[in-house]
Design a protein around this motif. Structure first.
Motif, PDB file in Angstrom:
ATOM      1  N   LEU A  43       0.829  -1.204  -0.075  1.00  0.00           N
ATOM      2  CA  LEU A  43      -0.076   0.062  -0.042  1.00  0.00           C
ATOM      3  C   LEU A  43       0.856   1.329  -0.084  1.00  0.00           C
ATOM      4  O   LEU A  43       0.624   2.245  -0.636  1.00  0.00           O
ATOM      5  CB  LEU A  43      -0.986   0.107   1.327  1.00  0.00           C
ATOM      6  CG  LEU A  43      -1.926   1.183   1.520  1.00  0.00           C
ATOM      7  CD1 LEU A  43      -2.712   1.209   0.065  1.00  0.00           C
ATOM      8  CD2 LEU A  43      -2.432   1.167   2.678  1.00  0.00           C
ATOM      9  N   ASP A  44       1.893   1.231   0.591  1.00  0.00           N
ATOM     10  CA  ASP A  44       2.797   2.308   0.851  1.00  0.00           C
ATOM     11  C   ASP A  44       3.472   2.540  -0.611  1.00  0.00           C
ATOM     12  O   ASP A  44       3.632   3.628  -0.983  1.00  0.00           O
ATOM     13  CB  ASP A  44       3.992   2.282   1.778  1.00  0.00           C
ATOM     14  CG  ASP A  44       4.730   3.473   2.346  1.00  0.00           C
ATOM     15  OD1 ASP A  44       4.178   4.485   2.095  1.00  0.00           O
ATOM     16  OD2 ASP A  44       5.753   3.527   2.566  1.00  0.00           O
ATOM     17  N   GLY A  45       3.810   1.439  -1.253  1.00  0.00           N
ATOM     18  CA  GLY A  45       4.442   1.640  -2.515  1.00  0.00           C
ATOM     19  C   GLY A  45       3.330   2.227  -3.489  1.00  0.00           C
ATOM     20  O   GLY A  45       3.919   3.120  -4.389  1.00  0.00           O
ATOM     21  N   ALA A  46       2.249   1.854  -3.400  1.00  0.00           N
ATOM     22  CA  ALA A  46       1.113   2.398  -4.318  1.00  0.00           C
ATOM     23  C   ALA A  46       0.945   3.814  -3.876  1.00  0.00           C
ATOM     24  O   ALA A  46       0.645   4.732  -4.975  1.00  0.00           O
ATOM     25  CB  ALA A  46      -0.325   1.546  -4.239  1.00  0.00           C
ATOM     26  N   TYR A  47       1.101   4.066  -2.745  1.00  0.00           N
ATOM     27  CA  TYR A  47       0.815   5.588  -2.150  1.00  0.00           C
ATOM     28  C   TYR A  47       1.848   6.414  -2.859  1.00  0.00           C
ATOM     29  O   TYR A  47       1.765   7.611  -3.238  1.00  0.00           O
ATOM     30  CB  TYR A  47       0.955   5.804  -0.771  1.00  0.00           C
ATOM     31  CG  TYR A  47       0.943   7.027  -0.535  1.00  0.00           C
ATOM     32  CD1 TYR A  47      -0.050   7.901  -0.017  1.00  0.00           C
ATOM     33  CD2 TYR A  47       2.249   7.503   0.363  1.00  0.00           C
ATOM     34  CE1 TYR A  47      -0.112   9.148   0.346  1.00  0.00           C
ATOM     35  CE2 TYR A  47       2.391   8.868   0.633  1.00  0.00           C
ATOM     36  CZ  TYR A  47       0.974   9.865   1.062  1.00  0.00           C
ATOM     37  OH  TYR A  47       1.151  11.009   1.305  1.00  0.00           O
ATOM     38  N   GLY A  48       3.244   5.990  -2.803  1.00  0.00           N
ATOM     39  CA  GLY A  48       4.306   6.655  -3.297  1.00  0.00           C
ATOM     40  C   GLY A  48       4.147   6.892  -4.760  1.00  0.00           C
ATOM     41  O   GLY A  48       4.524   7.691  -5.465  1.00  0.00           O
ATOM     42  N   THR A  61      -3.695   7.139   7.409  1.00  0.00           N
ATOM     43  CA  THR A  61      -2.297   6.774   7.599  1.00  0.00           C
ATOM     44  C   THR A  61      -2.331   5.921   6.842  1.00  0.00           C
ATOM     45  O   THR A  61      -2.993   4.650   6.678  1.00  0.00           O
ATOM     46  CB  THR A  61      -2.041   6.756   9.237  1.00  0.00           C
ATOM     47  OG1 THR A  61      -2.858   5.444   9.669  1.00  0.00           O
ATOM     48  CG2 THR A  61      -2.335   7.826   9.856  1.00  0.00           C
ATOM     49  N   ILE A  62      -0.940   5.625   6.265  1.00  0.00           N
ATOM     50  CA  ILE A  62      -0.546   4.357   5.327  1.00  0.00           C
ATOM     51  C   ILE A  62       0.970   4.345   5.849  1.00  0.00           C
ATOM     52  O   ILE A  62       1.982   5.095   5.895  1.00  0.00           O
ATOM     53  CB  ILE A  62      -0.360   4.823   4.095  1.00  0.00           C
ATOM     54  CG1 ILE A  62      -1.862   5.117   3.707  1.00  0.00           C
ATOM     55  CG2 ILE A  62       0.370   3.963   3.055  1.00  0.00           C
ATOM     56  CD1 ILE A  62      -1.709   5.473   2.211  1.00  0.00           C
ATOM     57  N   ALA A  63       1.061   2.952   6.558  1.00  0.00           N
ATOM     58  CA  ALA A  63       2.477   2.557   6.743  1.00  0.00           C
ATOM     59  C   ALA A  63       3.195   3.648   7.884  1.00  0.00           C
ATOM     60  O   ALA A  63       4.368   3.885   7.950  1.00  0.00           O
ATOM     61  CB  ALA A  63       3.478   2.747   5.725  1.00  0.00           C
ATOM     62  N   GLY A  64       2.107   4.303   8.653  1.00  0.00           N
ATOM     63  CA  GLY A  64       2.686   4.911   9.903  1.00  0.00           C
ATOM     64  C   GLY A  64       2.825   6.538   9.607  1.00  0.00           C
ATOM     65  O   GLY A  64       2.999   7.292  10.471  1.00  0.00           O
ATOM     66  N   HIS A  65       2.584   6.810   8.400  1.00  0.00           N
ATOM     67  CA  HIS A  65       2.545   8.436   7.959  1.00  0.00           C
ATOM     68  C   HIS A  65       1.475   8.829   7.382  1.00  0.00           C
ATOM     69  O   HIS A  65       0.493   8.270   6.932  1.00  0.00           O
ATOM     70  CB  HIS A  65       3.909   8.548   6.966  1.00  0.00           C
ATOM     71  CG  HIS A  65       3.515   7.792   5.665  1.00  0.00           C
ATOM     72  ND1 HIS A  65       2.454   8.200   4.581  1.00  0.00           N
ATOM     73  CD2 HIS A  65       4.033   6.791   5.207  1.00  0.00           C
ATOM     74  CE1 HIS A  65       2.661   7.311   3.629  1.00  0.00           C
ATOM     75  NE2 HIS A  65       3.724   6.674   3.858  1.00  0.00           N
TER      76      HIS A  65
END
Length: 257
Positions: free
Chosen positions: A13-18, A126-130
Motif C-alpha cells: 500500500l505504501d508503494g502504491a501511495y508513493g 495513515t499509510i505505513a505509519g505516515h
C-alpha cells in the motif's frame, strides 16, 4: 485488525501511495488542482498497458468460444437429461479445442487488486505509519477520498463538488452503453445461449455505475478510465485478430493473383 496494517500489505500500500504521489507531482505543473485525478488516470493507463497481453488472450478466447458454440449446443441437445455426462463432454470439448471457459474473466480478476489498492490509498488517513497527504486532494471541491454516497450525506460543501461525481457516474454509464452496443458479439447460428438470457446479461455492466457511487472518487475515476480503455482496446483487437477478416483478406489476395 485492519487488513492493510499487516506489514506485507502495508508495504504494498505504501508503494502504491508513493507511485500515485510521484505521478501527482509530475503532472501538477499542467494539471494544477486536478493533479491527483490526472495521476489516477495515468496510473490506470499504465496498468492497462501491462494487461494488453491479457486482453489479446481474451479476444482470441471469444472467437474460439464462438467457433465451438454450435458444438456446445449439440452437446446440450444430446445430453440435456444427464448433467454429469454433459459436464464431462463439455470439458472434453474445451480441452480438445484448447479453449478456456474462464479466459474472459482474467482482465476482471487482474484489476481487482488494483482497484482495492486505489480504494485503500484514498480512504486510509495513515499509510505505513505516515499521514496520507492524498486525502487533501480535491477537484472543484470534490475530495478524491470521498464517495458520491458519502458526499450526499455531507451537510456543507456539496456543490459544485456534486457535479464532479455526477459527471463521472454519467460518463461511466455512457461508456457502458457504448460497450454494450459496440462490443456485444452476434451469436452464431446454433448457439446454446438463449437470446433473452444474453440480453439480460448484457445489462450486468451497469452494476458498475452503482458500485462506483459507493467508492472514493479516485476509484470511480479509475473505473471510468479502465472501462473506456476496455472499449477502445477490445474494438481494436477484434479487428486485428478477427479470423474471418484475416481469412477474407487471404482469400481476396489469392483471388487477385
Amino acid at each position: 485488525m485492519d487488513f492493510f496494517s499487516w506489514p506485507p500489505i502495508a508495504a504494498v500500500l505504501d508503494g502504491a501511495y508513493g507511485l500515485v504521489t510521484v505521478l501527482s507531482a509530475g503532472v501538477e505543473p499542467f494539471a494544477g488542482a486536478a493533479a491527483g485525478l490526472v495521476a489516477v488516470v495515468v496510473l490506470t493507463v499504465l496498468v492497462r498497458l501491462l494487461l494488453v497481453p491479457v486482453g489479446v488472450s481474451q479476444v482470441r478466447a471469444e472467437y474460439h468460444r464462438r467457433r465451438i458454440a454450435p458444438q456446445l449446443a449439440e452437446l446440450q441437445r444430446r445430453h440435456s437429461g444427464d448433467r454429469e455426462t454433459l459436464a464431462r463432454k463439455t470439458m472434453e470439448l474445451y480441452q480438445r479445442e484448447q479453449v478456456s471457459p474462464f479466459a474472459g474473466m482474467l482482465p476482471l480478476f487482474a484489476q481487482i487488486p488494483v482497484v482495492t489498492l486505489v480504494y485503500a490509498v484514498f480512504t486510509h488517513p495513515t499509510i505505513a505509519g505516515h499521514p496520507n497527504g492524498l486525502l487533501d486532494q480535491h477537484v472543484l471541491g470534490a475530495p478524491l477520498g470521498t464517495s458520491f454516497v458519502g458526499l450526499t450525506g455531507a451537510s456543507a460543501g456539496v456543490w459544485p463538488a456534486m457535479l464532479v461525481y455526477l459527471g463521472v457516474l454519467a460518463l461511466i454509464a455512457v461508456v457502458t452503453t457504448v460497450s454494450r452496443r459496440v462490443l456485444t458479439l452476434p451469436q452464431p447460428e446454433g448457439s446454446a445461449a438463449p437470446g433473452g438470457m444474453l440480453r439480460a446479461l448484457s445489462f450486468l455492466p451497469y452494476i458498475t455505475v452503482v458500485f462506483a457511487a459507493f467508492v472514493p472518487l479516485a476509484a470511480a475515476v479509475y473505473i471510468l478510465t479502465s472501462t473506456a480503455w476496455t472499449v477502445a482496446e477490445r474494438w481494436t483487437l477484434r479487428r486485428l485478430l478477427d479470423p474471418e477478416r484475416g481469412a477474407g483478406g487471404s482469400a481476396r489476395a489469392t483471388t487477385s493473383h
